[in-house]
Structures are given as C-alpha cells and as structure tokens.
Design a protein around this motif. Structure first.
Motif, PDB file in Angstrom:
ATOM      1  N   LYS A 101       0.824  -1.217   0.000  1.00 42.44           N
ATOM      2  CA  LYS A 101       0.000   0.000   0.000  1.00 42.44           C
ATOM      3  C   LYS A 101       0.855   1.263   0.000  1.00 42.44           C
ATOM      4  O   LYS A 101       0.407   2.312  -0.446  1.00 42.44           O
ATOM      5  N   GLU A 102       2.090   1.172   0.505  1.00 42.36           N
ATOM      6  CA  GLU A 102       2.985   2.323   0.574  1.00 42.36           C
ATOM      7  C   GLU A 102       3.865   2.447  -0.657  1.00 42.36           C
ATOM      8  O   GLU A 102       4.604   3.421  -0.800  1.00 42.36           O
ATOM      9  N   LEU A 103       3.805   1.478  -1.540  1.00 42.08           N
ATOM     10  CA  LEU A 103       4.666   1.419  -2.712  1.00 42.08           C
ATOM     11  C   LEU A 103       4.240   2.431  -3.765  1.00 42.08           C
ATOM     12  O   LEU A 103       3.078   2.453  -4.161  1.00 42.08           O
ATOM     13  N   LYS A 104       5.174   3.239  -4.198  1.00 43.26           N
ATOM     14  CA  LYS A 104       4.881   4.213  -5.255  1.00 43.26           C
ATOM     15  C   LYS A 104       5.444   3.741  -6.597  1.00 43.26           C
ATOM     16  O   LYS A 104       4.821   3.911  -7.614  1.00 43.26           O
ATOM     17  N   VAL A 129       2.625  -6.246  -9.527  1.00 40.53           N
ATOM     18  CA  VAL A 129       2.813  -6.601 -10.938  1.00 40.53           C
ATOM     19  C   VAL A 129       2.714  -5.352 -11.810  1.00 40.53           C
ATOM     20  O   VAL A 129       3.492  -5.179 -12.750  1.00 40.53           O
ATOM     21  N   LYS A 130       1.779  -4.489 -11.482  1.00 40.04           N
ATOM     22  CA  LYS A 130       1.597  -3.256 -12.259  1.00 40.04           C
ATOM     23  C   LYS A 130       2.842  -2.354 -12.185  1.00 40.04           C
ATOM     24  O   LYS A 130       3.184  -1.666 -13.152  1.00 40.04           O
ATOM     25  N   LEU A 131       3.543  -2.403 -11.060  1.00 44.06           N
ATOM     26  CA  LEU A 131       4.713  -1.537 -10.859  1.00 44.06           C
ATOM     27  C   LEU A 131       6.043  -2.182 -11.246  1.00 44.06           C
ATOM     28  O   LEU A 131       7.084  -1.533 -11.197  1.00 44.06           O
ATOM     29  N   LEU A 132       5.998  -3.465 -11.640  1.00 37.22           N
ATOM     30  CA  LEU A 132       7.242  -4.159 -11.994  1.00 37.22           C
ATOM     31  C   LEU A 132       7.936  -3.486 -13.175  1.00 37.22           C
ATOM     32  O   LEU A 132       7.320  -3.286 -14.224  1.00 37.22           O
ATOM     33  N   GLN A 140      -3.470 -14.951 -11.973  1.00 35.99           N
ATOM     34  CA  GLN A 140      -3.242 -13.569 -11.564  1.00 35.99           C
ATOM     35  C   GLN A 140      -2.014 -12.932 -12.213  1.00 35.99           C
ATOM     36  O   GLN A 140      -1.779 -11.741 -12.037  1.00 35.99           O
ATOM     37  N   LEU A 141      -1.249 -13.733 -12.948  1.00 31.95           N
ATOM     38  CA  LEU A 141      -0.024 -13.222 -13.562  1.00 31.95           C
ATOM     39  C   LEU A 141      -0.090 -13.329 -15.080  1.00 31.95           C
ATOM     40  O   LEU A 141      -0.592 -14.317 -15.609  1.00 31.95           O
ATOM     41  N   PRO A 142       0.450 -12.323 -15.782  1.00 31.65           N
ATOM     42  CA  PRO A 142       0.573 -12.446 -17.241  1.00 31.65           C
ATOM     43  C   PRO A 142       1.455 -13.663 -17.564  1.00 31.65           C
ATOM     44  O   PRO A 142       2.403 -13.961 -16.827  1.00 31.65           O
TER      45      PRO A 142
END
Length: 178
Positions: A33-36, A62-65, A97-99
C-alpha cells in the motif's frame, strides 16, 4: 542490482515473514500500500497473504514491476503446504493472476500462516463462517485435508508461522543476485 521485498498482509502473519526475510537478507521491505514505484529494481520478492484465492497486493506489485525485473512470489495461507493438492490449487490461482510471460519466469514458494478468528473483520468472519458451514456438509470421506483443517480450527487462534521455512526463499534470492 537493487532489490525490494513487498508484502500484502491483512492480519500480520505475512508481515512477520517479510520483516524476518528483510532482516535475514538486508533487503528493505515495504507494505504494498505504501509502494509508489519499483523503478530500478531488478529483483522483487512479493509475499502475499492468500484471501479467497487472491494474493494480497500482487496486482499492484505486478503493475509496478519494471521491464525485465525478476519476481519471487511467496504465498502465505492456512493450507498445509506439504499437501500436493493444496499446492496445485494455489499455483492454479496464482497463474490466473499473472501475465503468462511473468508466470513462466516467477519463482513460487508457499508458507503457512495463521488465523485468529477474534481479530477478523466482519466480512472475513462472515465469509469463513459460510465456508465452514459449507465444508461441514461435505461427507467425511470426501473432505480434503484442507477442509478438515478448516473445520478443526474454526473459531480458534492458530499460528503455523515457521520462520525457518524462509530458507529456500533466501537461497532463491542469493541465486538471483549477481
């Protein structure tokens, strides 16, 4: 290579594993939750509690990888991780849940967590009550080990956390780092 431990924990069990892994490896840990962003990270270790088949925080991680980053995924749940059927069920759920390209290159580990029914949010307590009632209707001879365990531990406080079980994850991290 910059690395990060990311965790999704609702009641604290997964956080305990993540903080222990951070101490053991020297890799910083952060709540999803704190990850930007994860820019510059070549290795991300995501620990996520299992809730209704989903891995807490995984979607955001995954969105931020960053492109080309390696993912080590550690699930934490009540299911007995020595039972092959439980592992297959978890893997099937995670795979959805993963591409596909990420799934093929992800190292996957499973740890046991715990539950304290007295601390569950109303929605989770209701869901667990419904699941347990449904499980009790399954004939004894058709109950899986996971179903039997759910019935036996219902409304109790159980803690299966085993910090020594992080050893294979630590080894995967050592192998992944240059």
């Amino acid at each position: 290579m910059k690395s990060m431990i990311v965790y999704g924990s609702e009641y604290g069990t997964t956080r305990r594993y993540a903080e222990s892994l951070s101490r053991q490896t020297g890799i910083p840990a952060a709540d999803y939750k704190e990850l930007k962003d994860l820019a510059g990270c070549g290795l991300i270790i995501h620990l996520g509690g299992l809730y209704a088949g989903g891995v807490k925080g995984l979607k955001r991680t995954v969105k931020l990888l960053p492109p080309g980053a390696r993912l080590i995924l550690v699930t934490v749940g009540l299911a007995d991780v020595t039972d092959p059927e439980n592992i297959r069920n978890i893997q099937t759920s995670v795979q959805r849940q993963l591409p596909a390209p990420l799934w093929k290159n992800t190292q996957l580990f499973h740890l046991r967590g715990g539950i304290d029914y007295g601390k569950l949010h109303f929605a989770h307590k209701t869901m667990m009550t419904l699941l347990c009632n449904q499980a009790k209707r399954i004939p004894e001879e058709k109950r899986t080990a996971e179903v039997r365990a759910m019935i036996e531990t219902f409304n109790a406080k159980v803690d299966f956390v085993d910090l020594d079980a992080l050893a294979p994850v630590q080894e995967a991290i050592r192998t992944a780092l240059p």
